[in-house]
Design a protein around this motif. Sequence first.
Motif, short mmCIF file in Angstrom:
data_model
loop_
_atom_site.label_atom_id
_atom_site.label_comp_id
_atom_site.label_asym_id
_atom_site.label_seq_id
_atom_site.Cartn_x
_atom_site.Cartn_y
_atom_site.Cartn_z
N ASP A 1 -31.81 -18.45 -19.17
CA ASP A 1 -32.01 -17.12 -19.73
C ASP A 1 -32.61 -17.21 -21.13
OD1 ASP A 1 -31.47 -14.30 -18.88
OD2 ASP A 1 -30.53 -14.24 -20.86
N ARG A 2 -32.26 -18.25 -21.85
CA ARG A 2 -32.85 -18.45 -23.18
C ARG A 2 -34.36 -18.62 -23.07
NH1 ARG A 2 -30.10 -22.92 -27.16
NH2 ARG A 2 -31.85 -24.21 -26.47
N ILE A 3 -34.79 -19.43 -22.11
CA ILE A 3 -36.22 -19.65 -21.90
C ILE A 3 -36.91 -18.38 -21.42
CG2 ILE A 3 -37.90 -20.91 -20.50
CD1 ILE A 3 -35.90 -23.24 -20.44
N LYS A 4 -36.29 -17.69 -20.47
CA LYS A 4 -36.87 -16.46 -19.92
C LYS A 4 -37.06 -15.40 -21.01
CE LYS A 4 -35.80 -12.79 -16.55
NZ LYS A 4 -34.78 -12.32 -15.57
N THR A 5 -36.05 -15.21 -21.84
CA THR A 5 -36.13 -14.22 -22.90
C THR A 5 -37.20 -14.59 -23.92
OG1 THR A 5 -33.77 -13.77 -22.64
CG2 THR A 5 -34.81 -12.99 -24.66
N CYS A 6 -37.27 -15.85 -24.26
CA CYS A 6 -38.25 -16.33 -25.23
C CYS A 6 -39.67 -16.13 -24.70
CB CYS A 6 -37.99 -17.80 -25.52
SG CYS A 6 -38.96 -18.46 -26.87
N ASN A 7 -39.91 -16.47 -23.45
CA ASN A 7 -41.23 -16.31 -22.86
C ASN A 7 -41.66 -14.85 -22.80
OD1 ASN A 7 -41.46 -19.05 -22.48
ND2 ASN A 7 -40.82 -19.02 -20.34
N LYS A 8 -40.71 -13.98 -22.53
CA LYS A 8 -41.01 -12.54 -22.47
C LYS A 8 -41.45 -12.03 -23.84
CE LYS A 8 -38.90 -8.07 -21.30
NZ LYS A 8 -37.63 -7.38 -20.91
N ILE A 9 -40.74 -12.43 -24.88
CA ILE A 9 -41.10 -12.00 -26.23
C ILE A 9 -42.46 -12.55 -26.63
CG2 ILE A 9 -40.48 -12.25 -28.68
CD1 ILE A 9 -37.53 -12.21 -27.75
N SER A 10 -42.71 -13.80 -26.30
CA SER A 10 -43.99 -14.42 -26.62
C SER A 10 -45.15 -13.64 -26.00
CB SER A 10 -44.02 -15.87 -26.11
OG SER A 10 -45.26 -16.46 -26.33
N GLU A 11 -44.97 -13.23 -24.75
CA GLU A 11 -46.03 -12.49 -24.06
C GLU A 11 -46.17 -11.08 -24.61
OE1 GLU A 11 -47.17 -11.06 -19.50
OE2 GLU A 11 -45.54 -12.49 -19.85
N GLU A 12 -45.06 -10.39 -24.82
CA GLU A 12 -45.11 -8.99 -25.27
C GLU A 12 -45.67 -8.86 -26.69
OE1 GLU A 12 -41.32 -7.19 -22.70
OE2 GLU A 12 -41.10 -7.60 -24.85
N ARG A 13 -45.35 -9.82 -27.55
CA ARG A 13 -45.76 -9.73 -28.95
C ARG A 13 -46.99 -10.56 -29.27
NH1 ARG A 13 -39.83 -9.90 -32.09
NH2 ARG A 13 -38.77 -8.45 -30.67
N SER A 14 -47.50 -11.27 -28.27
CA SER A 14 -48.68 -12.12 -28.46
C SER A 14 -48.48 -13.12 -29.59
CB SER A 14 -49.93 -11.26 -28.70
OG SER A 14 -50.20 -10.43 -27.61
N ILE A 15 -47.35 -13.79 -29.55
CA ILE A 15 -47.06 -14.81 -30.56
C ILE A 15 -46.72 -16.12 -29.86
CG2 ILE A 15 -46.34 -13.26 -32.41
CD1 ILE A 15 -43.45 -13.60 -31.54
N PRO A 16 -47.12 -17.25 -30.45
CA PRO A 16 -46.88 -18.54 -29.80
C PRO A 16 -45.42 -18.96 -29.85
CG PRO A 16 -47.92 -18.87 -31.92
CD PRO A 16 -47.91 -17.39 -31.68
N TYR A 17 -45.02 -19.69 -28.84
CA TYR A 17 -43.68 -20.28 -28.76
C TYR A 17 -43.73 -21.67 -29.38
CZ TYR A 17 -40.14 -23.18 -26.42
OH TYR A 17 -39.15 -24.09 -26.15
N ILE A 18 -42.78 -21.98 -30.24
CA ILE A 18 -42.67 -23.32 -30.82
C ILE A 18 -41.35 -23.92 -30.35
CG2 ILE A 18 -42.46 -24.68 -32.92
CD1 ILE A 18 -44.31 -22.79 -34.31
N SER A 19 -41.46 -24.94 -29.54
CA SER A 19 -40.28 -25.60 -28.98
C SER A 19 -39.46 -26.28 -30.07
CB SER A 19 -40.72 -26.64 -27.94
OG SER A 19 -39.64 -27.46 -27.55
N SER A 20 -38.17 -26.38 -29.83
CA SER A 20 -37.31 -27.10 -30.78
C SER A 20 -37.56 -28.60 -30.74
CB SER A 20 -35.84 -26.83 -30.45
OG SER A 20 -35.52 -27.35 -29.17
N SER A 21 -38.10 -29.11 -29.63
CA SER A 21 -38.25 -30.56 -29.47
C SER A 21 -39.49 -30.96 -28.71
CB SER A 21 -37.03 -31.14 -28.74
OG SER A 21 -35.85 -30.97 -29.48
N ASP A 22 -39.82 -30.24 -27.64
CA ASP A 22 -40.86 -30.68 -26.71
C ASP A 22 -42.24 -30.25 -27.19
OD1 ASP A 22 -40.97 -32.31 -24.50
OD2 ASP A 22 -41.15 -30.66 -23.07
N ASP A 23 -42.62 -30.77 -28.35
CA ASP A 23 -43.84 -30.38 -29.03
C ASP A 23 -44.25 -31.57 -29.91
OD1 ASP A 23 -45.06 -29.38 -31.69
OD2 ASP A 23 -45.33 -27.63 -30.40
N TYR A 24 -45.52 -31.97 -29.84
CA TYR A 24 -45.94 -33.16 -30.56
C TYR A 24 -45.86 -33.01 -32.08
CZ TYR A 24 -47.58 -34.77 -26.00
OH TYR A 24 -47.65 -35.15 -24.69
#
Length: 343
Positions: free
Chosen positions: A149-172
Amino acid sequence: MRKRLVFDFRFDPLEKKMSNNNVITFSDVLDAKEKISPYVHECPVVTSSTLDKMVGRKVFFKAESFQKTGSFKARGALNAVLSLVSKSPEVHGVVTHSSGNHGQALAWASNMVGLDCTVVVTKNTPKSKCEAIKAYGADLVFCEPTYADRIKTCNKISEERSIPYISSSDDYDIMAGQGTIAVEFLSQVPDLDAVIVPVSVGGMAAGIATAAKGIKPAIKVFMVEVEGKMSEECLRAGERLWPNPPRFLDSIADGIRVQQLGELTWPIILKLVEKEVFSVKDADIVKAMKFVFERMKLVIEPTSAAGVAAVMSQRMASMDPGLKNVGVILCGGNVDINHLPWY
């Protein structure tokens, strides 16, 4: 929109950039260090002669609990947002989901560069961490207490607000920022034979292993997890054996409750990190946390105490006696002092 600060990046691009190779390299970590060093602390190394006698080794604690926002997460978050605004100056905000520390760090880093920040947390996230996230200027969004649910909610906000998601760990960029811990640590204690790193999705472990091996190829990097994570089983098999969907494990160490390593961190960890993984119980964590509070006079959170529990464990006692100088990452100090885990 917040006023954006202007940062002067005086660093030269080095070989093997992660944007071209989809890997993190030692050069990426050095670039990250040059970018973030003016704005983060070089955290101290502390020792305990009492613990050294208990475990028969010299133990050095890298106290990232003294870092900006109270955890190592500030390093990766700042490197990620600095990289983002340099590549995409039109971006106006970011979103993430977090157990607390990454949320605080990203809120702080976003405020530094004038970005809006939204953090998704579960309804059972410690109140102290939620209040800190808001204090750093982020919008807080609550979701049900599941990883999915944390991922689902985050993805929804990213799409609705047109803002990028920055992972806590899985990001170079996050991994490169976390790798700066090892660069500092080995400059402070060059004779380290091994480093113990608490692991959730694996950003810190991947970054530290990349940097530590880049400086000292023979050094060993060990992960410490809470029971049920299955990291050693997966590493020895050389494949991802975790059941889906991803889930939280039941532990007081809320910063390392995610069962699966990340898709991007996994191959780096598989290549560079030792197959032996320390697995600790809540009782071990409480014992270690009490020791640090009482004998070392440091405030640490349960996730940090997992690393202390590992070095105090029977498994460490049975390991190669040649590992004389062992480093442990005290990754954070954001504990709710009104709800300590032994009460």
